[in-house]
Write a protein that holds these residues in place. Sequence first.
Motif: not given
Length: 805
Positions: A120-126
């Motif tokens: 239940h979150k946003f992943d900050f991905v490359n």
Amino acid sequence: MWQFLVKFILRNRLAILIVIGLLTVFMGFEGSKVQLSYELAKMLPSDDPTSIEYNSFKKEFGQSGDGSISFVAVKDSNLFTLEHFDDWYDITHKLMNIPGVTQVISSARLFTLVKNEKEHKFDFVNLVPARPTTQKQVDSIKNALYDLPLYQDRLYNRKNHVHLMMITVDNKILNTKARIPLMRKITQTVDEYGTKYHLKMRYSGLPYIRTIQSQLILKESFFFIFLSAFVTFVLLFLLFRSRRAVFFAMVLVIVAVIFTLGSITLMGYKFTILTGVLPPLLIVIGVENTIFFLNKYLDEIRIHHNKTLALSRMITRVGKANLLTNATTAAGFASFVITSNSFLVEFGVIATINILTIYVLSMLMLPILFSYFPLPTAKHLKHLESDKTIISRFLKQVSVLVSNYRGWVYLGTLLLILAGLYGTTKLKTTGSIVDDISKSNQLRKDLNFFEQNFKGVMPLEISVDTKRPGGVMSLYNLEKINQLQDTLALYPQFARPVSVVEIVKSAKQAFYNGNPAMYSLPNSQEKNFILTYIPNIHSKKKSLLNTFVDSTYRVTRVSVQMANIGTNEIDSIIRTIRPKINKIFPPAKYNIHLTGTSVVFLKSTNYLVKNLFMSLLLAIVVIALLMSAIFSSIKMIVISFIPNTIPLILTAGMMGYFGISIKPSTIIIFSIALGISVDNTIQFLSRYRLHLKANNWKIRESVFAALKETGHSMIFTGIVLFFGFLVFVLSSFGGTQALGFLVSLTLLVALFTNLIVLPSLLITLDKWLLTPAFKTSKSKIFIDDVNPQLEKVVKEELEKLEDHN
């Protein structure tokens, strides 16, 4: 005092030279420790409201986006081919591994939000987790990038195939000398890509601009030291036909330059764009002193061939005049201390100290050097004895003009003044952040490239204080921020703004699985569950929100890059945009501050121009007080300023005609030029004052006698000063170029006004000037007090010393 000085100098020749030698060694040691300034010039006082707002902004959000990001751009239509993209990827990650580089964003290393339903979150991905190995992978990256509106026209210009790389540099390094090797390493790494594919790599951003400026300052300082020395020494030889004269001047200016560098260190200052100009400038002033001393010495030798008498009169007569000329020159520089600008204050202090130091050195060294050498030969006196030289013939024509055609002199002068005054009506007060960088410099060309493709890289920040914790993330305020961004987008000088709104829009897009059509602010229903995916700003792990909001969610920033426009245009934009901002954010409910480097520069320019005008007025007052040392008559002081005011009017007019704006780098020219140009007036009037008494107060005879005695020196120094300052037009800095061109022009005009207009005025206004109060002036500074008994004593002292040696 002057009698004592003559005896002291000649009695202690060797001791004085030893002391000067030891001091030179000490100052040379101190000068070897001089450091280059890497800090951004602080042009506003710390208590100025604009400065307070800017410092508060940096304290809250750091300097990220406003002075710590360098930009690299390349026009490459093949970037998304496998070979090109892999090399772009390699370059990006090489940069990330350079110590001092904290972040790199490019098409090969960029981040996006991905919904993680499980946690239940946003992943900050490359977006590019690994180096692609197939063209299909590159195409997939390209499509994913083009589906992210956040990066459109911020990281790439799709229409022109231009791609951007943003490199964030550690702020701790930016203000140290480690910045230069860091930037060199960055450019060398990036240039590998350009070299391989024969592409032009473009660089900009304040860290890069400041680094290039620092390198140019150091490079140009040494270049102009040698160039100004070469030019002045060649001119000295051509004018005097004497290697001895060149040697004397060379010794004097070398010692003066060493003292200048040493004084910078001793005062705790650093080498800046202004102090970098001082060594070559002081070379020119030192040679000017040498010319007056040398001409007087040679003239005395021509008259009576007595070295002792020549040395005595050289010290007493020229020493007095040079004391005042150096004091007025120093006053022109000293006036900068009231500007409250640290760079200008340092410039004024160092210049004042070393101009007076040059005077002391010339007073001590030149008579001693003359005393050790044999009498000048006939060829050294040729320029004074022959009436057939160009300068002698010119002075004869000047005498005829002053004697018989004063009406034409006044008419021509009046026409020039009117032309100058008309030109001043065309003057404009403006400037830009990199205005002093020459348009032909690659740095300026690269900046234009960024403006054409991304509208600029100069930072402008808008701080929005909602006045309540959590206020930033309310949908109502997010919509207002979005409205502000839409307003900014209407200005062609601005790039696309970035703020917390872009994060929220990206969050909504990520929530809908990356659908670009969903890149917009959520409605009230969507907001409640979308924002719960965004990590808490209070968590120990730094989130993207930290860049744009404070820890209480009360204050946020809107960052925008803008073109390198002038201060007038910046001011116009701010004045038109402020009412629109107030309409969106009522001042009663919000605190809005426009800040950033661009705003600080605008306020600094206006502040400095105002203060520099005040410094010019101060210089005029101080010089007038110094001029009263010659004449206690106010009338004579007024007359003495006329030939030096005319060149300033003409220079201001030329600036108007040629579109040279009034700005900090040009307004300082007037104080400098006034302080130097008045030297010829003082030299002429000091001789005129002596001849008046000798000729029983007959003005006409005294004017021509003074003109004959000082004419050669005035012309010689005029030639040396003109070419000595003209060398600065070769600078890469627009301000230094303007200094060279405008000061040279001013001094050239001042030479003619002092040779022609001043004598004409003295003759025309003889009865008005020659009042009983003037005749009974108590000022004894420039009265000829040559004492036969003193001359006998000095001669005996010198003969004893010569016998002893």
